[in-house]
Design an enzyme around this catalytic site. Sequence first.
Site, mmCIF file in Angstrom:
data_model
loop_
_atom_site.group_PDB
_atom_site.id
_atom_site.type_symbol
_atom_site.label_atom_id
_atom_site.label_comp_id
_atom_site.label_asym_id
_atom_site.label_seq_id
_atom_site.Cartn_x
_atom_site.Cartn_y
_atom_site.Cartn_z
ATOM 1 C CD GLU A 36 6.719 -4.175 22.169
ATOM 2 O OE1 GLU A 36 6.718 -4.357 20.935
ATOM 3 O OE2 GLU A 36 6.017 -3.327 22.739
ATOM 4 C CE LYS A 38 14.618 -4.197 14.582
ATOM 5 N NZ LYS A 38 14.104 -4.768 13.374
ATOM 6 C CG ASP A 79 14.422 -10.603 10.701
ATOM 7 O OD1 ASP A 79 14.185 -9.495 10.175
ATOM 8 O OD2 ASP A 79 15.431 -11.282 10.435
ATOM 9 C CE1 TYR A 137 5.422 -2.925 15.234
ATOM 10 C CE2 TYR A 137 5.871 -5.266 15.078
ATOM 11 C CZ TYR A 137 5.914 -3.995 14.530
ATOM 12 O OH TYR A 137 6.448 -3.803 13.289
ATOM 13 C CE LYS A 191 18.940 -5.300 13.159
ATOM 14 N NZ LYS A 191 18.685 -4.627 12.018
ATOM 15 C CB CYS A 243 52.685 -8.050 -8.760
ATOM 16 S SG CYS A 243 52.042 -6.481 -8.145
ATOM 17 C CB CYS A 270 54.793 -4.190 -10.846
ATOM 18 S SG CYS A 270 55.263 -5.549 -9.760
ATOM 19 C CB CYS A 324 54.452 -7.800 -5.160
ATOM 20 S SG CYS A 324 55.365 -6.711 -6.267
ATOM 21 C CB CYS A 345 55.582 -3.091 -6.887
ATOM 22 S SG CYS A 345 53.794 -3.246 -7.097
HETATM 23 S S1 IVH Z 1 7.724 -0.659 16.985
HETATM 24 C C1 IVH Z 1 7.129 3.701 16.148
HETATM 25 N N1 IVH Z 1 7.959 -3.148 17.816
HETATM 26 O O1 IVH Z 1 11.369 -3.295 13.429
HETATM 27 C C2 IVH Z 1 7.073 2.233 16.399
HETATM 28 N N2 IVH Z 1 8.768 -2.628 15.648
HETATM 29 O O2 IVH Z 1 12.995 -0.326 12.988
HETATM 30 C C3 IVH Z 1 7.695 1.463 15.319
HETATM 31 N N3 IVH Z 1 9.682 -4.543 14.420
HETATM 32 O O3 IVH Z 1 9.914 -1.051 11.222
HETATM 33 C C4 IVH Z 1 7.799 0.032 15.382
HETATM 34 N N4 IVH Z 1 9.311 -6.050 15.990
HETATM 35 O O4 IVH Z 1 9.088 -3.465 11.181
HETATM 36 C C5 IVH Z 1 8.200 -2.281 16.811
HETATM 37 N N5 IVH Z 1 8.049 -5.297 18.683
HETATM 38 C C6 IVH Z 1 8.284 -4.455 17.678
HETATM 39 C C7 IVH Z 1 8.883 -4.856 16.462
HETATM 40 C C8 IVH Z 1 9.116 -3.898 15.473
HETATM 41 C C9 IVH Z 1 9.780 -5.832 14.764
HETATM 42 C C10 IVH Z 1 10.182 -3.971 13.156
HETATM 43 C C11 IVH Z 1 9.269 -3.001 12.484
HETATM 44 C C12 IVH Z 1 10.013 -1.688 12.445
HETATM 45 C C13 IVH Z 1 11.426 -2.092 12.730
HETATM 46 C C14 IVH Z 1 12.118 -1.102 13.644
#
Ligand code: IVH
Length: 661
Positions: free
Chosen positions: A107, A109, A111, A216, A305, A399, A402, A417, A422
Amino acid sequence: MKERIEYLVNLLNEANYNYYVLDNPTITDQEYDKYLKELEKLEDEYPEYKSDASPTQRVGGQVISKFEKVKHDKPMLSLPDVFNEEEIESFYNKIINAGISPHFVCEQKIDGLSVSLIYKKGILYSAATRGDGTVGENITHNVKTIKNVPLKLRKDIDIEVRGEIFMNKETLNKLNELRAKEGLPLLQNCRNAAAGSIRQLDSKVARERNLDVFIYHLPNPEDYKINTHYEALKFMEELGFKVNTKWNKLVTNLSEIKEYINNLAKERENLQYDIDGVVIKVNELNAQKQLGFTAKYPRWAIAYKFPNEEVYTKLEDIIFTVGRTGQITPNAVLDPVIVMGSTISRATLHNEEYVKMLDLKIGDIVAIHKAGDVIPEVIRPLIERRTGQEKDFEMIKNCPICGSSLVKKDGMVDYFCINDNCPKRNIEVLIHYASKNAMNIEGLGEKVVEDLYNMKYVLNIDDFYHLEKYKEELKLMEGYGKKSINKLLENIENSKNNSLERLLFGLGIPNVGSKTAKIIAKKFNTMDNLINANIDDLINIKDIGQIIAKSIKDYLNNNIDLINRLKNLNINMTYTGEKEKFNEFITNKKFVITGTIDGISRDEIKNFIENNGGITSESVSKKTDVVIVGKDPGSKYDKALSLDIEIYDENKIKEIMQKNE
Ligand code: IVH
């Protein structure tokens, strides 16, 4: 009237769902507004028929006096962050090695900030932030203003779901344009903007901010007879939630996970919202159960990440440090921030030119960047965020330790220096001598060396070996136990047996790093051979050029006294490491490894290469001679193919290593 109100509530919720969740409008804005007005009017007249599912609830303007605490039924966990392919492989292998062969769901992630939504009989009952994972804050009033959070589900069930609240890039830009006009400070990024909107007591702000959500996670899947995470996602979608269906992908193996990541990395720029990586989850819920949790995280999911994360923070100050060669380095003192998993509060600014090139001012908000394992760097100031209070940077003339005048060598950018006395320079020389890659004397950390210098027990490298004289005094010093002093003296004594390359590196010869030290030690075998060698003997060695050769000769000429004193103290001056081996497939070649090789760890392969005169590196370039390709290789393999670089496959590298045994 009751029926009419119910009719309007359903009609408007449906229109809202079609518009915001399905992105498929069914009525015009004018119609929507007309029905909403009618509903508002009727609810005013017949408040007894007003329900929590009514879209009039979204209008905002609800003001709370404080955020109530909410205890989560099940803790809201976050996921362990990983930053490279190896860590993904190790997550994957741990699961496979435990005898589990699950599917995975990849999935985006998102932000933003996570949210828990609770519905009772299909109607939104409450919304809470993650907080510390156990206790969050009630943000229902703000969440109700988010158009794609359903107020009423398509089934009348009790349920909790979790997801991410976020702000679109375009919304942030528009918002910042407005703020700039009004002279308000600009919001740094989508995540902060979303979080800031949610942390408002007055829901009018959140309503205006146009927040968005993706759902999610279903914390109690067993209540709905659901067996996989992917089914849970489908189920939540059917209930009317906005689920990231386009990017939620069921996959079967490591190469598909990598493929997903590569695809997403390419598309990232084009997305309307910010993502900071990929979440990889085990799909089968019984497999998740089997894997369980650590103290902090589930063992069945990780968050990869993306590299090159850029974050912003304040440049509080620029301070100067003195290195062992006397080189003066400006350093950024930063308001601490997390970049790719580690907290950064300092970053080198290299030299005066670098600071001037970036046009940094003290007090600037600066962008910090860190790629993979690379050291974090300040890359630019955010000029648009200047307030006029920033102070110009000025290079120092003396420096900082010194006070002697700094000197700039012809044509060079660095200041030095040049005072041989020194104290900071001398201390740095001593710290370097004892450090891990040099003489590796445990117990001689920076603080101890500084103390020993300040007490005048150790002023020069050879004084370490006379420290025995001060044993009694040392034992009386605060923080130095009897045991630790004995151990320290023993470690110093043992360091006398180190192989020559450690000493060569430890002496701190300009331009001689630990790799060069090893090359020279292997070639000349003894310090005397090296002293007797001429410049050409040095230049003839691969990887050693004019500058290094001259630097070595100069150093030895100027420091022959020190070397003799060390010799008289019985410090080993011979190379005792492995002798150079020659292997036609390895020696003098530069390698990159990608993927896994059954039965051999990456470190074993690297050691083998280095012990046979080869070099390893992390990234493929034109200079790479060979790429070793194992199972489930990463993008390095594609790059090798595109650059037409020689490939050793699993069988070939195994054969080479076996032959050698
Ligand atoms: S799953 C146990 N899915 O990323 C399941 N998290 O450290 C926990 N986040 O705290 C979360 N997109 O705030 C999950 N597709 C996604 C996500 C997601 C963003 C964030 C969420 C979580 C952190 C993971």
